[in-house]
Structures are given as structure tokens and as C-alpha cells.
Design a protein around this motif. Structure first.
Motif, mmCIF file in Angstrom:
data_model
loop_
_atom_site.group_PDB
_atom_site.id
_atom_site.type_symbol
_atom_site.label_atom_id
_atom_site.label_comp_id
_atom_site.label_asym_id
_atom_site.label_seq_id
_atom_site.Cartn_x
_atom_site.Cartn_y
_atom_site.Cartn_z
ATOM 1 N N PRO A 178 32.559 98.721 -19.193
ATOM 2 C CA PRO A 178 32.474 99.288 -20.545
ATOM 3 C C PRO A 178 31.304 98.708 -21.336
ATOM 4 N N LEU A 179 30.776 99.494 -22.245
ATOM 5 C CA LEU A 179 29.645 99.075 -23.056
ATOM 6 C C LEU A 179 29.995 97.837 -23.891
ATOM 7 N N ARG A 180 31.272 97.718 -24.271
ATOM 8 C CA ARG A 180 31.694 96.598 -25.114
ATOM 9 C C ARG A 180 32.192 95.403 -24.306
ATOM 10 N N TYR A 181 32.017 95.421 -23.023
ATOM 11 C CA TYR A 181 32.567 94.383 -22.153
ATOM 12 C C TYR A 181 32.185 92.985 -22.637
ATOM 13 N N GLU A 182 33.220 92.156 -22.894
ATOM 14 C CA GLU A 182 33.058 90.764 -23.334
ATOM 15 C C GLU A 182 32.203 90.616 -24.594
ATOM 16 N N VAL B 220 33.141 84.154 -38.128
ATOM 17 C CA VAL B 220 31.850 83.907 -37.484
ATOM 18 C C VAL B 220 31.060 82.868 -38.277
ATOM 19 N N CYS B 221 31.061 83.006 -39.610
ATOM 20 C CA CYS B 221 30.361 82.030 -40.460
ATOM 21 C C CYS B 221 30.940 80.637 -40.269
ATOM 22 N N ILE B 222 32.269 80.553 -40.215
ATOM 23 C CA ILE B 222 32.940 79.259 -40.041
ATOM 24 C C ILE B 222 32.543 78.631 -38.716
ATOM 25 N N GLU B 223 32.603 79.406 -37.631
ATOM 26 C CA GLU B 223 32.259 78.882 -36.313
ATOM 27 C C GLU B 223 30.810 78.407 -36.268
ATOM 28 N N ASP B 224 29.923 79.173 -36.890
ATOM 29 C CA ASP B 224 28.504 78.807 -36.884
ATOM 30 C C ASP B 224 28.280 77.486 -37.618
ATOM 31 N N ASN C 22 19.796 89.546 -39.495
ATOM 32 C CA ASN C 22 19.336 88.946 -38.241
ATOM 33 C C ASN C 22 20.110 87.673 -37.915
ATOM 34 N N SER C 23 20.437 86.904 -38.937
ATOM 35 C CA SER C 23 21.154 85.645 -38.720
ATOM 36 C C SER C 23 22.565 85.885 -38.208
ATOM 37 N N ILE C 24 23.259 86.865 -38.780
ATOM 38 C CA ILE C 24 24.647 87.102 -38.341
ATOM 39 C C ILE C 24 24.655 87.706 -36.938
ATOM 40 N N VAL C 25 23.672 88.555 -36.618
ATOM 41 C CA VAL C 25 23.581 89.104 -35.263
ATOM 42 C C VAL C 25 23.315 87.974 -34.269
ATOM 43 N N CYS D 62 24.194 84.839 -34.616
ATOM 44 C CA CYS D 62 25.442 84.068 -34.491
ATOM 45 C C CYS D 62 26.430 84.770 -33.567
ATOM 46 N N ILE D 63 26.572 86.068 -33.734
ATOM 47 C CA ILE D 63 27.500 86.837 -32.888
ATOM 48 C C ILE D 63 27.052 86.758 -31.431
ATOM 49 N N ARG D 64 25.753 86.868 -31.209
ATOM 50 C CA ARG D 64 25.222 86.810 -29.838
ATOM 51 C C ARG D 64 25.497 85.458 -29.193
ATOM 52 N N GLU D 65 25.388 84.372 -29.996
ATOM 53 C CA GLU D 65 25.619 83.033 -29.452
ATOM 54 C C GLU D 65 27.100 82.747 -29.243
#
Length: 253
Positions: free
Chosen positions: A25-29, A80-84, A240-243, A245-248
Motif C-alpha cells: 500500500p502507498l501508506r505502508y508504515e 509529533v511536536c512533543i516527540e521532536d 518543511n519542518s513538520i514534514v 519531523c514526520i519523515r524522521e
């Protein structure tokens, strides 16, 4: 791997391996794997969130989402902000730098008038000349509560500016150069220029966001504070920053 068109997929696309021809699937993991919402609407939400659009009614109308869906995804973004910040937050200050400290109470005015607030004390730390700001809910503003926080987040040798709250009297004894301003007389000390206007401004920005977003749940206060700190740290490049973070945090292997 490449993206191919597949009509049996909810996104009409799948990842496909060029070598073995297997698909997934395109959304895999990915960050979106557990959602049944359309990818265009999710990406549109990311844009609105990055622009700090707080209105639930606007988001519900533009995205055709339920009120509960809007709330859940705003909570996901704060996570996401908290984890970052947990991963990347380092102590601030150090020799040659100035850090301002202050406390503020978050809550509602009793009977909707006057200055008597019922709510939560929050301790703030701001490094002058930077976008480094921390806001931490605390049970009280005693020295026993605030001093360990200062020692954890502010490097030794830092010059600290504060008001004359008695709890700060012990700050010089633990390795800091401490300067105070008497707010009953001046906002800026006329002799050495000591002030806490940076953290005071940060309080105003956060409380304005809260009023705009109509934040009332005290259990979510800390996450809202962290989001505000994250936004300040990444201002000018939020999307760009939130993207990033999500990628990491949700790497697609």
C-alpha cells in the motif's frame, strides 16, 4: 520501488518493486497508515496546520471532516511536536548568553472578570537573541520546584534575568550570574538594562493562540505549550519542518 496505478487500492496507487514486482500500500508504515481519510485531505490539513489555522469550523468545512476527526488530527500533530522536542531538546544558555525566567498562570478569570485566575502555573525560560523558549507546567512556583528545572535546562555560567520573586534568590548559589528587575517600578532596570520582556512576549503569543483555538481542557495544556514552543523554534519554515519531523519519526523503509 516506484508508484504505480492500481484501481483496487483506496489511494488508486501502490508501491511496486521493479525487480520482484511485489506491491504494498502507498501508506505502508507511513504516518498516514492507520487513517481512512483521503491523502489529498490529509495533505491539505498539514498545510492548514502549518499556517496555524485554529478554527475547527473552518477545518471541518474545508476538509469535510467530523469535529472529532479534526480534534484527533490536531492532537496527532502535537504528539509529533512533543516527540521532536524530546529527541532534540538540549540545554540552553551558557557563558556569554542571557536567559530570562518567569512564571505565569494559565486559566480562566473567576466569574469572567478581574485578575483572579483559577488554573495552572507555568514556568518559562527564554534565551535572548534566539527562538529557544521552554514552557513547563508546575504545581507551584516555589524555589524547590523551579530550581531543579533551571538546573536541568539552563547551562552553568548563564546570565539569568528575572523579576524579584523570592524563589529566585538561590539562583546565584548554583552557578548562575543573576540579575533582577523590580516590575513594580520598571519594566527595564534603568541601571544595568535587566528585563524579562522576551518571555513576557512569549506568554502573550501563547495565550493569544489559546484564546483563538478556545483551548479549555487542562489535561492538554502541556501539549499546547510544547506545540507553541515548537512553532517558535521553527517559525518561518513550519511546513518543511513538520514534514521533516514526520519523515524522521515515521521512516518508510
Amino acid at each position: 520501488m516506484y508508484v504505480g496505478a492500481f484501481t483496487d487500492s483506496r489511494d488508486n496507487n501502490k508501491w511496486r518493486c521493479r525487480a520482484c514486482k511485489t506491491t504494498c500500500p502507498l501508506r505502508y508504515e507511513s504516518f498516514f497508515k492507520g487513517s481512512n481519510l483521503s491523502l489529498p485531505s490529509l495533505l491539505q490539513f498539514l498545510y492548514y496546520w502549518s499556517e496555524d489555522i485554529q478554527s475547527h469550523l473552518f477545518l471541518e468545512k474545508q476538509l469535510q471532516w467530523s469535529p472529532n476527526t479534526v480534534v484527533c488530527w490536531k492532537n496527532f500533530m502535537r504528539d509529533v511536536c512533543i516527540e521532536d522536542l524530546i529527541i532534540n531538546q538540549e540545554p540552553i544558555g551558557g557563558p556569554g548568553t542571557v536567559v530570562e525566567i518567569d512564571e505565569s498562570k494559565f486559566g480562566r478569570r473567576k466569574y469572567n472578570r478581574g485578575r483572579l485566575l483559577t488554573g495552572q502555573w507555568v514556568f518559562g525560560i527564554y534565551e535572548q537573541g534566539t527562538d529557544n523558549v521552554l514552557m513547563i507546567p508546575v504545581p507551584d512556583r516555589s524555589g524547590a520546584t523551579l530550581l531543579p528545572i533551571i538546573q536541568r535546562y539552563v547551562l552553568p555560567g548563564t546570565t539569568i534575568h528575572s523579576d524579584e520573586w523570592a524563589a529566585y534568590n538561590v539562583v546565584p548559589a548554583v552557578g548562575y550570574d543573576h540579575h533582577t528587575v523590580n516590575h513594580s517600578e520598571n519594566f527595564v532596570d534603568p541601571i544595568d538594562g535587566t528585563h524579562t520582556q522576551g518571555i513576557e512576549n512569549a506568554w502573550g503569543v501563547v495565550k493569544k493562540r489559546q484564546r483563538r483555538g478556545q483551548t479549555t481542557n487542562p489535561e492538554l495544556l502541556e501539549s499546547h505549550l510544547i506545540e507553541s514552543c515548537w512553532r517558535r523554534k521553527n517559525k518561518g519554515n513550519i511546513l518543511n519542518s513538520i514534514v521533516k519531523c514526520i519523515r524522521e519519526l515515521y521512516p518508510v523503509v
